[in-house]
Design a protein around this motif. Structure first.
Motif, PDB file in Angstrom:
ATOM      1  N   THR A   1       0.835  -1.206   0.000  1.00 48.95           N
ATOM      2  CA  THR A   1       0.000   0.000   0.000  1.00 48.95           C
ATOM      3  C   THR A   1       0.867   1.252   0.000  1.00 48.95           C
ATOM      4  OG1 THR A   1      -1.816  -1.118   1.154  1.00 48.95           O
ATOM      5  CG2 THR A   1      -1.765   1.283   1.279  1.00 48.95           C
ATOM      6  N   GLY A   2       2.020   1.165   0.634  1.00 48.27           N
ATOM      7  CA  GLY A   2       2.940   2.289   0.671  1.00 48.27           C
ATOM      8  C   GLY A   2       3.406   2.728  -0.699  1.00 48.27           C
ATOM      9  N   TYR A   3       3.385   1.812  -1.689  1.00 46.49           N
ATOM     10  CA  TYR A   3       3.735   2.197  -3.062  1.00 46.49           C
ATOM     11  C   TYR A   3       2.855   3.354  -3.532  1.00 46.49           C
ATOM     12  CZ  TYR A   3       6.371  -2.192  -4.004  1.00 46.49           C
ATOM     13  OH  TYR A   3       7.276  -3.215  -4.013  1.00 46.49           O
ATOM     14  N   GLN A   4       1.561   3.275  -3.192  1.00 49.28           N
ATOM     15  CA  GLN A   4       0.604   4.233  -3.727  1.00 49.28           C
ATOM     16  C   GLN A   4       0.809   5.646  -3.176  1.00 49.28           C
ATOM     17  OE1 GLN A   4      -1.339   3.254  -6.228  1.00 49.28           O
ATOM     18  NE2 GLN A   4      -0.320   1.276  -5.976  1.00 49.28           N
ATOM     19  N   THR A   5       1.464   5.757  -2.030  1.00 47.50           N
ATOM     20  CA  THR A   5       1.743   7.085  -1.513  1.00 47.50           C
ATOM     21  C   THR A   5       2.780   7.807  -2.379  1.00 47.50           C
ATOM     22  OG1 THR A   5       3.572   6.393  -0.078  1.00 47.50           O
ATOM     23  CG2 THR A   5       1.330   6.249   0.834  1.00 47.50           C
ATOM     24  N   MET A   6       3.561   7.051  -3.150  1.00 48.14           N
ATOM     25  CA  MET A   6       4.653   7.582  -3.984  1.00 48.14           C
ATOM     26  C   MET A   6       5.754   8.232  -3.151  1.00 48.14           C
ATOM     27  SD  MET A   6       2.939   9.275  -7.368  1.00 48.14           S
ATOM     28  CE  MET A   6       1.970   8.316  -8.531  1.00 48.14           C
ATOM     29  N   ASP A   7       5.774   7.995  -1.844  1.00 44.05           N
ATOM     30  CA  ASP A   7       6.709   8.697  -0.973  1.00 44.05           C
ATOM     31  C   ASP A   7       8.167   8.355  -1.267  1.00 44.05           C
ATOM     32  OD1 ASP A   7       4.713  10.049   0.282  1.00 44.05           O
ATOM     33  OD2 ASP A   7       4.597   8.732   2.015  1.00 44.05           O
ATOM     34  N   THR A   8       8.452   7.090  -1.573  1.00 47.25           N
ATOM     35  CA  THR A   8       9.846   6.710  -1.788  1.00 47.25           C
ATOM     36  C   THR A   8      10.416   7.335  -3.054  1.00 47.25           C
ATOM     37  OG1 THR A   8       9.595   4.612  -0.583  1.00 47.25           O
ATOM     38  CG2 THR A   8      11.428   4.775  -2.128  1.00 47.25           C
ATOM     39  N   ILE A   9       9.678   7.262  -4.159  1.00 47.41           N
ATOM     40  CA  ILE A   9      10.204   7.876  -5.377  1.00 47.41           C
ATOM     41  C   ILE A   9      10.101   9.392  -5.308  1.00 47.41           C
ATOM     42  CG2 ILE A   9       9.850   5.865  -6.847  1.00 47.41           C
ATOM     43  CD1 ILE A   9       7.302   7.062  -7.885  1.00 47.41           C
ATOM     44  N   ALA A  10       9.156   9.900  -4.512  1.00 48.45           N
ATOM     45  CA  ALA A  10       9.103  11.349  -4.306  1.00 48.45           C
ATOM     46  C   ALA A  10      10.343  11.815  -3.558  1.00 48.45           C
ATOM     47  CB  ALA A  10       7.844  11.738  -3.541  1.00 48.45           C
ATOM     48  N   ALA A  11      10.821  10.991  -2.620  1.00 51.08           N
ATOM     49  CA  ALA A  11      12.009  11.349  -1.841  1.00 51.08           C
ATOM     50  C   ALA A  11      13.215  11.533  -2.743  1.00 51.08           C
ATOM     51  CB  ALA A  11      12.291  10.272  -0.794  1.00 51.08           C
ATOM     52  N   LEU A  12      13.319  10.714  -3.784  1.00 50.19           N
ATOM     53  CA  LEU A  12      14.429  10.852  -4.726  1.00 50.19           C
ATOM     54  C   LEU A  12      14.352  12.192  -5.453  1.00 50.19           C
ATOM     55  CD1 LEU A  12      14.473   7.240  -6.227  1.00 50.19           C
ATOM     56  CD2 LEU A  12      15.955   8.178  -4.457  1.00 50.19           C
ATOM     57  N   ASN A  13      13.150  12.689  -5.662  1.00 45.63           N
ATOM     58  CA  ASN A  13      12.957  13.993  -6.307  1.00 45.63           C
ATOM     59  C   ASN A  13      13.208  15.144  -5.352  1.00 45.63           C
ATOM     60  OD1 ASN A  13      12.152  12.525  -8.488  1.00 45.63           O
ATOM     61  ND2 ASN A  13      10.187  13.518  -8.735  1.00 45.63           N
ATOM     62  N   PHE A  14      12.667  15.017  -4.138  1.00 44.81           N
ATOM     63  CA  PHE A  14      12.720  16.131  -3.195  1.00 44.81           C
ATOM     64  C   PHE A  14      14.116  16.387  -2.646  1.00 44.81           C
ATOM     65  CE2 PHE A  14       7.996  15.521  -2.151  1.00 44.81           C
ATOM     66  CZ  PHE A  14       7.645  16.599  -2.933  1.00 44.81           C
ATOM     67  N   GLY A  15      15.017  15.425  -2.803  1.00 42.97           N
ATOM     68  CA  GLY A  15      16.360  15.593  -2.274  1.00 42.97           C
ATOM     69  C   GLY A  15      17.003  16.891  -2.710  1.00 42.97           C
ATOM     70  N   ILE A  16      16.871  17.225  -3.996  1.00 42.79           N
ATOM     71  CA  ILE A  16      17.502  18.431  -4.526  1.00 42.79           C
ATOM     72  C   ILE A  16      16.893  19.689  -3.912  1.00 42.79           C
ATOM     73  CG2 ILE A  16      15.951  18.548  -6.537  1.00 42.79           C
ATOM     74  CD1 ILE A  16      18.260  19.652  -8.149  1.00 42.79           C
ATOM     75  N   VAL A  17      15.572  19.689  -3.664  1.00 41.82           N
ATOM     76  CA  VAL A  17      14.923  20.852  -3.057  1.00 41.82           C
ATOM     77  C   VAL A  17      15.343  21.002  -1.595  1.00 41.82           C
ATOM     78  CG1 VAL A  17      12.703  21.887  -2.461  1.00 41.82           C
ATOM     79  CG2 VAL A  17      12.979  20.706  -4.634  1.00 41.82           C
ATOM     80  N   ILE A  18      15.466  19.884  -0.892  1.00 39.71           N
ATOM     81  CA  ILE A  18      15.879  19.931   0.511  1.00 39.71           C
ATOM     82  C   ILE A  18      17.290  20.501   0.637  1.00 39.71           C
ATOM     83  CG2 ILE A  18      16.453  18.473   2.496  1.00 39.71           C
ATOM     84  CD1 ILE A  18      14.083  16.682   1.652  1.00 39.71           C
TER      85      ILE A  18
ATOM     86  N   ILE B   1       2.526   1.513 -13.262  1.00 39.47           N
ATOM     87  CA  ILE B   1       3.739   2.334 -13.365  1.00 39.47           C
ATOM     88  C   ILE B   1       4.533   2.269 -12.067  1.00 39.47           C
ATOM     89  CG2 ILE B   1       4.613   4.681 -13.669  1.00 39.47           C
ATOM     90  CD1 ILE B   1       2.219   5.223 -15.471  1.00 39.47           C
ATOM     91  N   LEU B   2       3.844   2.366 -10.932  1.00 41.47           N
ATOM     92  CA  LEU B   2       4.526   2.321  -9.646  1.00 41.47           C
ATOM     93  C   LEU B   2       5.080   0.934  -9.365  1.00 41.47           C
ATOM     94  CD1 LEU B   2       2.110   4.494  -7.478  1.00 41.47           C
ATOM     95  CD2 LEU B   2       4.301   5.141  -8.478  1.00 41.47           C
ATOM     96  N   ASN B   3       4.376  -0.103  -9.808  1.00 43.03           N
ATOM     97  CA  ASN B   3       4.873  -1.463  -9.627  1.00 43.03           C
ATOM     98  C   ASN B   3       6.164  -1.703 -10.408  1.00 43.03           C
ATOM     99  OD1 ASN B   3       2.851  -2.238  -7.885  1.00 43.03           O
ATOM    100  ND2 ASN B   3       1.544  -3.091  -9.492  1.00 43.03           N
ATOM    101  N   ILE B   4       6.380  -0.938 -11.472  1.00 37.97           N
ATOM    102  CA  ILE B   4       7.615  -1.047 -12.251  1.00 37.97           C
ATOM    103  C   ILE B   4       8.730  -0.212 -11.625  1.00 37.97           C
ATOM    104  CG2 ILE B   4       8.711  -0.462 -14.462  1.00 37.97           C
ATOM    105  CD1 ILE B   4       6.072  -1.162 -15.822  1.00 37.97           C
ATOM    106  N   LEU B   5       8.421   0.993 -11.180  1.00 36.25           N
ATOM    107  CA  LEU B   5       9.453   1.920 -10.712  1.00 36.25           C
ATOM    108  C   LEU B   5       9.885   1.677  -9.271  1.00 36.25           C
ATOM    109  CD1 LEU B   5       8.188   5.304 -12.231  1.00 36.25           C
ATOM    110  CD2 LEU B   5      10.066   3.871 -13.036  1.00 36.25           C
ATOM    111  N   TYR B   6       8.975   1.226  -8.431  1.00 35.27           N
ATOM    112  CA  TYR B   6       9.295   1.127  -7.011  1.00 35.27           C
ATOM    113  C   TYR B   6      10.406   0.123  -6.691  1.00 35.27           C
ATOM    114  CZ  TYR B   6       6.925   3.931  -3.511  1.00 35.27           C
ATOM    115  OH  TYR B   6       6.581   4.943  -2.651  1.00 35.27           O
ATOM    116  N   PRO B   7      10.345  -1.133  -7.187  1.00 38.06           N
ATOM    117  CA  PRO B   7      11.398  -2.096  -6.819  1.00 38.06           C
ATOM    118  C   PRO B   7      12.814  -1.634  -7.146  1.00 38.06           C
ATOM    119  CG  PRO B   7       9.514  -3.253  -7.707  1.00 38.06           C
ATOM    120  CD  PRO B   7       9.248  -1.795  -7.933  1.00 38.06           C
ATOM    121  N   PRO B   8      13.117  -1.168  -8.389  1.00 39.18           N
ATOM    122  CA  PRO B   8      14.491  -0.693  -8.616  1.00 39.18           C
ATOM    123  C   PRO B   8      14.847   0.530  -7.774  1.00 39.18           C
ATOM    124  CG  PRO B   8      13.103  -0.263 -10.546  1.00 39.18           C
ATOM    125  CD  PRO B   8      12.338  -1.160  -9.643  1.00 39.18           C
TER     126      PRO B   8
END
Length: 410
Positions: free
Chosen positions: A164-181, A316-323
C-alpha cells in the motif's frame, strides 16, 4: 491522507500490523531515499552507479511519474474532490479550480529556496494542527471500535501494508525532493557537503517521527470509521464519514482545509523539484519556463479525474518502485561491498526485469508459460516476486566484480 485511513478501515483489528509494513515503504524508505540522494550529490549521480544511460532514463521516468504525469495532477484532483465537488459539480468547475490551483502553485514554486519559510513555517504546522484536531475528536467522541480485518489485509497484513505504501509515492518522491531539501539547507548558509548531510539526517529524524505520528493517527481514524461506516472505497470517503459524524459541518470544513494544504504543499514541491531537474538536463530552457510547462500539463491531466489517475498509476509504480528501493538500499552498503562495482548494474537489471514482468502479469499481458514461472517464484503470491531476483542480481554482481578491477576510491 488517502491511504492510511483506508488501510485502517480495511485492516481493522490488524491495523497496526499493516501500519508496520506501511511505515517501511512510506516512512523509512523515503527518509533513506533523501539521505541517499544527498550523500551521492544528486539522483543522477546515484543512478549513474548503475550506468549513465540508466541514470538518464530512470531519473526522467521518476520525475515524470512523480511530476506532471501522475502525482502533480493527483494533487489537484484530490483536493478538488474533497473541497469543491461536495458543493459544486461540473466539468467547468473542475477546470476553473485546477486553473487557480496550478497558477498559485506555480507562483510559489518560482522561488524554491524560500519553500521552508512559506511551507515549513506556516502551511505545514497548520496541517499538523488540523490532523491533530481530527484525531483528538476521535479520542473524545469515539464512534466505535476496530472491526474485523477485510481483504486483502486479512492475509499477511504487514506485507499488504508495505505494498500500500507504493501508492503514496513517498519513496520515489524522496528521490525527487532531495535536490529541493539541499537548496533549502544551503539557503540557511550551510554549504559544506558534510554539514549539509548532517543537517539532512537531523531533519530526516524529525520527519520520521512526524510521518509516523500523522500516518498512525490517520490509520486509527480509518479503523474507527471502517467499523462504523463499512463499505467505503477510498480513504477520502473514510475520513469524510467519521469527521462528519463527530464534527458535523465544521468537520467537513476542517477536512477540506487539510486536503487542500497537503495537496498544495506537495504540488509546489514537485513543480519546484521537476523544473530544477529538467533545467539541469536542458540548461537552455530556464527553470521558470519548465515550471510553467509542468503546471500547464498537470492542469490538463488533472481534469481526467482522480479515479483515472489512480488506475494508471498502479502498473507504473509497480515497475518503478522495486528498482528505486534496491538503488536506495545498495547505497547504504559498506564500502567494502560497494567496491564490487557490478552489484549496481546487475542487481538493478534483475530487479527491473522482474518488476516489469510482474507488472505486465498484473495487467494480463504475460504468456501462459512465463506466467507459471513468475507464480513459482518465492514471495510472488504476496506481490514481492521481485525480491529474490534482486538478491540474485546483487550476488551475481559480486561474483562478476571479482574478475573486474576494484572500484576506484574517490
Amino acid at each position: 491522507l488517502i491511504f492510511p485511513p483506508q488501510l485502517g478501515a480495511q485492516a481493522g483489528v490488524d491495523t497496526w500490523f499493516a501500519m508496520a509494513g506501511l511505515a517501511v515503504s512510506a516512512v523509512f524508505l523515503p527518509i533513506l531515499g533523501v539521505i541517499a540522494v544527498v550523500r551521492a550529490g544528486s539522483l543522477t549521480d546515484l543512478a549513474s552507479r548503475v550506468h549513465p544511460a540508466f541514470a538518464t532514463v530512470f531519473t526522467v521516468l521518476i520525475y515524470l511519474s512523480i511530476g506532471p504525469c501522475l502525482a502533480i495532477p493527483r494533487t489537484a484532483s484530490t483536493s478538488f474532490e474533497m473541497t469543491v465537488l461536495p458543493i459544486l459539480t461540473g466539468m467547468w468547475f473542475q477546470f476553473g479550480y485546477s486553473l487557480l490551483f496550478f497558477a498559485a502553485a506555480f507562483l510559489v514554486a518560482l522561488q524554491p529556496e524560500k519553500l521552508t519559510g512559506r511551507l515549513g513555517k506556516f502551511l505545514c504546522p497548520m496541517l499538523l494542527l488540523l490532523v491533530g484536531a481530527m484525531f483528538v475528536g476521535c479520542l473524545v467522541h469515539p464512534v466505535g471500535t476496530y472491526g474485523p480485518a477485510l481483504p486483502p489485509y486479512d492475509q499477511i497484513p504487514a506485507v499488504q501494508g508495505f505494498l500500500t505504501g507504493y501508492q503514496t509515492m513517498d519513496t520515489i518522491a524522496a528521490l525527487n525532493f532531495g535536490i529541493v531539501i539541499v537548496m533549502n539547507i544551503r539557503a540557511f548558509g550551510v554549504t559544506d557537503r558534510g554539514s549539509v548531510l548532517k543537517a539532512t539526517v537531523r531533519a530526516g529524524v524529525i520527519a520520521t517521527v512526524l510521518f509516523l505520528a500523522v500516518y498512525s493517527m490517520l490509520a486509527h481514524i480509518g479503523a474507527l470509521s471502517g467499523a462504523a461506516f463499512p463499505g467505503t472505497t477510498n480513504g477520502a470517503v473514510t475520513l469524510t464519514n467519521l469527521v462528519g459524524a463527530i464534527f458535523g459541518h465544521w468537520g467537513t470544513v476542517i477536512l477540506a482545509a487539510i486536503f487542500f494544504i497537503a495537496c498544495f504543499n506537495t504540488c509546489v514541491g514537485l513543480i519546484s523539484s521537476c523544473s530544477a531537474y529538467f533545467h539541469t538536463l536542458v540548461p537552455k530552457v530556464p527553470a521558470p519556463v519548465w515550471a510553467a510547462f509542468f503546471a500547464l500539463l498537470s492542469m490538463v491531466i488533472s481534469n481526467a479525474g482522480l479515479d483515472q489517475i489512480l488506475t494508471i498509476s498502479v502498473p507504473i509504480l509497480n515497475i518503478l518502485y522495486p528498482p528505486a528501493i534496491v538503488l536506495i538500499l545498495l547505497s547504504f552498503l559498506p564500502r567494502s561491498i560497494q567496491r564490487f562495482s557490478a552489484i549496481y548494474p546487475v542487481g538493478i537489471a534483475f530487479t527491473s526485469v522482474a518488476s516489469i514482468l510482474y507488472a505486465a502479469q498484473g495487467m494480463g499481458l504475460s504468456i501462459p508459460a512465463l506466467d507459471r514461472l513468475l507464480k513459482a517464484v518465492p514471495l510472488s503470491g504476496m506481490g514481492l516476486g521481485w525480491v529474490l531476483p534482486a538478491l540474485a542480481g546483487v550476488l551475481l554482481g559480486v561474483l562478476v566484480s571479482v574478475a573486474l578491477p576494484p572500484k576506484r576510491e574517490d
